[in-house]
Design a protein around this motif. Structure first.
Motif, short mmCIF file in Angstrom:
data_model
loop_
_atom_site.label_atom_id
_atom_site.label_comp_id
_atom_site.label_asym_id
_atom_site.label_seq_id
_atom_site.Cartn_x
_atom_site.Cartn_y
_atom_site.Cartn_z
N HIS A 99 -0.62 24.94 14.44
CA HIS A 99 -1.94 25.35 14.93
C HIS A 99 -2.90 25.59 13.76
CE1 HIS A 99 0.04 26.73 18.90
NE2 HIS A 99 -0.65 25.62 19.12
N ALA A 100 -2.38 26.23 12.72
CA ALA A 100 -3.22 26.51 11.56
C ALA A 100 -3.65 25.22 10.87
CB ALA A 100 -2.47 27.41 10.57
N ALA A 101 -2.72 24.30 10.70
CA ALA A 101 -3.05 23.02 10.06
C ALA A 101 -4.06 22.24 10.89
CB ALA A 101 -1.78 22.20 9.85
N SER A 102 -3.89 22.28 12.22
CA SER A 102 -4.84 21.59 13.11
C SER A 102 -6.23 22.20 13.01
CB SER A 102 -4.34 21.66 14.55
OG SER A 102 -3.07 21.05 14.68
N PHE A 103 -6.27 23.54 13.00
CA PHE A 103 -7.56 24.22 12.89
C PHE A 103 -8.23 23.90 11.55
CE2 PHE A 103 -10.09 27.93 11.55
CZ PHE A 103 -10.97 28.02 12.61
N GLY A 104 -7.46 23.94 10.46
CA GLY A 104 -8.01 23.65 9.15
C GLY A 104 -8.54 22.22 9.06
N THR A 105 -7.82 21.29 9.65
CA THR A 105 -8.25 19.89 9.63
C THR A 105 -9.52 19.68 10.44
OG1 THR A 105 -5.94 19.16 9.40
CG2 THR A 105 -7.55 17.51 10.13
N ILE A 106 -9.54 20.25 11.64
CA ILE A 106 -10.70 20.08 12.53
C ILE A 106 -11.95 20.71 11.93
CG2 ILE A 106 -11.68 20.72 14.77
CD1 ILE A 106 -8.80 20.46 15.90
N THR A 107 -11.81 21.94 11.42
CA THR A 107 -12.99 22.61 10.85
C THR A 107 -13.48 21.88 9.60
OG1 THR A 107 -11.49 24.14 9.70
CG2 THR A 107 -12.49 24.91 11.76
#
Length: 282
Positions: A62-70
């Motif tokens: 979830h953290a990696a996905s959030f970091g990538t999207i932002t």
């Protein structure tokens, strides 16, 4: 926002909001990847052991996905709604923070100098957003933020030094405590000439030179005491003093900003012929 406000161009609220949003998303992306990479070490430090990744409130995926999207959204907004130069600066800061600064913390004390570059780039992004260039004013603003971070971070690091050692970080305060306080003093001194350059290049009136001298003297006093006798109290005083120093300096800078638009309008009127001027004023 200060970088945008100090730039010598007309304010465009849409561009300002896009710059703020894009920069914020880039910062969120960099911080997310930083915490993702450092979660095992954050668990060993009192200041960071309650972070959500340490407590497993969210998963690494979830953290990696959030970091990538932002990160994608931030750079995309800056590129589409601001200009490519600002987008490049935003993307570069994400890479610099996550791929160089974060891993270097476990290798060399040079990480502090790299981290200060990361903190210097946002005001330059604001300037670039407004002017689509990196003029001397942008570099001076970045240099002020760069210098400020040494008394700010080194004083914070003093009270975290045992945690840094336990977590295996190579920080200046652990490797060479005397250098840690000496660097804080040096860069506090550097803030004086940097602030004097601001009115010299006509970004502000000379009143800013006077006001900044008073504010910088307060920070310098704290840095001197920290250098003379490094202990928890002097470190804490310098740290909280730096938290007050930066917003006050930036606010004074904006308050003393020269009216670029008015000056430019005066020059434009001088170039208008008498006949054209009469037609305009009819």
């Amino acid at each position: 926002m200060c970088g945008y406000a100090m730039a010598p161009m007309a304010t465009d609220l849409t561009c300002l909001f896009a710059t703020t949003a894009g920069t914020g998303l880039c910062i969120a992306s960099a911080n997310t990847f930083n915490q993702l990479m450092e979660a095992p070490y954050d668990a060993q430090m009192s200041r960071t052991r309650n972070r959500v990744l340490v407590r497993k409130v969210i998963s690494p995926l979830h953290a990696a996905s959030f970091g990538t999207i932002t990160g994608i959204l931030g750079v995309g907004i800056l590129s589409a709604m601001v200009n490519p130069l600002t987008a490049i600066l935003g993307a570069s800061n994400i890479v610099l923070y996550t791929c160089i600064y974060t891993p270097m913390k476990r290798v060399s004390i040079v990480n502090t100098w790299i981290g200060s570059i990361v903190g210097a780039i946002p005001p330059m992004m604001g300037w670039a957003a407004c002017t689509n260039s990196l003029d001397l004013g942008a570099w001076v603003l970045g240099s002020i933020l760069y210098a400020w971070q040494f008394p700010h971070f080194n004083s914070l690091a003093w009270n975290m030094r045992y945690d840094y050692t336990k977590a295996g970080y190579h920080m200046m305060v652990n490797a060479n405590p005397a250098l840690n306080s000496r660097v804080s003093l040096r860069y506090s001194l550097l803030l004086f000439p940097l602030c004097y350059i601001i009115p010299y290049i006509e970004m502000t009136t000379w009143w800013f030179a006077l006001d900044s001298t008073i504010i910088n003297s307060g920070l310098l006093l704290g840095a001197f005491r920290f250098w003379k006798n490094s202990n928890d109290k002097t470190a804490r005083d310098l740290f909280f003093g730096s938290l007050i120093h930066l917003p006050v300096i930036l606010a004074l800078m904006m308050a003393h900003k020269k009216n670029w638009r008015t000056d430019n309008q005066k020059y434009d009127l001088e170039d208008i012929s008498d006949t054209e001027l009469k037609n305009i004023t009819k």
